[in-house]
Design a protein around this motif. Structure first.
Motif, short mmCIF file in Angstrom:
data_model
loop_
_atom_site.label_atom_id
_atom_site.label_comp_id
_atom_site.label_asym_id
_atom_site.label_seq_id
_atom_site.Cartn_x
_atom_site.Cartn_y
_atom_site.Cartn_z
N GLY A 9 1.08 11.69 9.46
CA GLY A 9 -0.42 11.36 9.12
C GLY A 9 -0.32 10.19 8.28
O GLY A 9 -1.44 9.70 7.90
N LEU A 10 0.57 9.51 7.83
CA LEU A 10 0.61 8.17 6.87
C LEU A 10 1.54 7.42 7.32
O LEU A 10 2.90 7.37 7.42
CB LEU A 10 1.02 8.80 5.56
CG LEU A 10 0.96 7.64 4.41
CD1 LEU A 10 -0.38 7.12 4.13
CD2 LEU A 10 1.34 8.16 3.23
N ALA A 11 0.95 6.17 7.64
CA ALA A 11 2.08 5.14 8.26
C ALA A 11 1.52 3.92 7.70
O ALA A 11 0.56 3.48 7.69
CB ALA A 11 2.12 4.98 9.71
N ILE A 12 2.51 2.94 7.40
CA ILE A 12 2.31 1.52 6.95
C ILE A 12 2.18 0.73 8.29
O ILE A 12 3.00 0.73 9.01
CB ILE A 12 3.28 1.01 6.06
CG1 ILE A 12 3.78 1.68 4.83
CG2 ILE A 12 2.91 -0.34 5.83
CD1 ILE A 12 4.79 1.34 4.10
N PRO A 13 0.81 0.15 8.44
CA PRO A 13 0.51 -0.63 9.64
C PRO A 13 1.55 -1.87 9.70
O PRO A 13 1.73 -2.48 8.60
CB PRO A 13 -0.88 -1.17 9.43
CG PRO A 13 -1.46 -0.13 8.21
CD PRO A 13 -0.46 0.14 7.50
N GLU A 14 1.90 -2.38 10.70
CA GLU A 14 2.68 -3.38 11.14
C GLU A 14 2.12 -4.57 10.41
O GLU A 14 2.71 -5.63 10.08
CB GLU A 14 2.95 -3.58 12.58
CG GLU A 14 4.07 -4.65 12.67
CD GLU A 14 4.23 -4.82 14.21
OE1 GLU A 14 4.89 -5.85 14.81
OE2 GLU A 14 3.54 -4.17 15.14
N ALA A 15 0.76 -4.82 10.61
CA ALA A 15 -0.01 -5.96 9.83
C ALA A 15 0.20 -6.24 8.31
O ALA A 15 0.23 -7.27 7.94
CB ALA A 15 -1.39 -5.79 10.36
N GLU A 16 0.47 -5.04 7.69
CA GLU A 16 0.63 -5.12 6.23
C GLU A 16 2.17 -5.42 5.85
O GLU A 16 2.25 -5.93 4.52
CB GLU A 16 0.24 -3.99 5.58
CG GLU A 16 -1.32 -3.50 5.55
CD GLU A 16 -1.44 -2.36 4.77
OE1 GLU A 16 -0.67 -1.99 3.86
OE2 GLU A 16 -2.53 -2.04 5.01
N LEU A 17 3.12 -5.58 6.73
CA LEU A 17 4.60 -5.89 6.56
C LEU A 17 4.80 -7.16 6.77
O LEU A 17 4.27 -7.96 7.78
CB LEU A 17 5.40 -5.05 7.43
CG LEU A 17 5.19 -3.51 7.26
CD1 LEU A 17 5.92 -2.64 8.24
CD2 LEU A 17 5.58 -2.95 5.99
N SER A 18 5.67 -8.02 6.22
CA SER A 18 6.22 -9.17 6.29
C SER A 18 7.71 -9.12 6.37
O SER A 18 8.32 -8.45 5.44
CB SER A 18 5.60 -10.20 5.04
OG SER A 18 6.04 -9.84 3.91
N TRP A 19 8.17 -10.05 7.03
CA TRP A 19 9.51 -10.16 7.45
C TRP A 19 10.17 -11.44 7.16
O TRP A 19 9.33 -12.63 7.41
CB TRP A 19 9.84 -9.66 8.83
CG TRP A 19 9.54 -8.45 9.26
CD1 TRP A 19 8.40 -8.06 9.93
CD2 TRP A 19 10.23 -7.28 9.28
NE1 TRP A 19 8.29 -6.68 10.07
CE2 TRP A 19 9.51 -6.17 10.07
CE3 TRP A 19 11.44 -7.00 8.74
CZ2 TRP A 19 9.94 -4.83 9.96
CZ3 TRP A 19 12.04 -5.75 8.85
CH2 TRP A 19 11.31 -4.68 9.67
#
Length: 140
Positions: A9-19
């Motif tokens: 029920g809790l996931a960090i969206p890909e849009a908030e991650l930077s590589w």
């Protein structure tokens, strides 16, 4: 890559991650000079709306030493391939955040040692003292 699951029920969206990718030290032979296998995964914890204010405050407090202006950065370079390092960084980010938002452990309730345990401890101390006294030379 997809969203990073912290717990059900809790996931960090890909849009908030930077590589970020760079050359990794360590094993790799000739390919290490040409491949950017080292991975840095950053997530703006302070700027994210993913966590409730209470969870965010707990996470910021527990990760205070790892945050740089509210951003949590995870580095992975133990594998030779960039893909495996990306997976390792995602897994590490998930475990770090999950540990940071976990509820505090229950407070320990103080208890007295049992009478039997006290008696066994005293008897063992007396026995050790006897052994040591037996090692002494005659000092009379």
């Amino acid at each position: 890559m997809a969203d990073v699951s912290i717990r059900p029920g809790l996931a960090i969206p890909e849009a908030e991650l930077s590589w970020r990718f760079s050359r990794s030290s360590g094993p790799g032979g000739q390919g290490v000079n040409t491949t950017d296998s080292r991975v840095e995964l950053s997530w703006d914890l302070a700027g994210s709306d993913l966590l409730s204010p209470g969870l965010k405050a707990r996470a910021v407090e527990r990760l205070a030493g790892r945050l740089v202006t509210g951003v949590l950065t995870i580095t992975a370079s133990e594998h030779r391939s960039q893909l495996r390092n990306r997976e390792a960084a995602e897994a590490r980010l998930a475990s770090v955040v999950a540990a940071a938002i976990a509820p505090p452990p229950r407070a320990r309730r103080a208890t007295k040692p049992t009478r039997g345990s006290v008696e066994r401890r005293i008897a063992e101390k007396k026995r050790r003292g006897q052994v040591k006294r037996g090692r002494r030379g005659d000092v009379d």
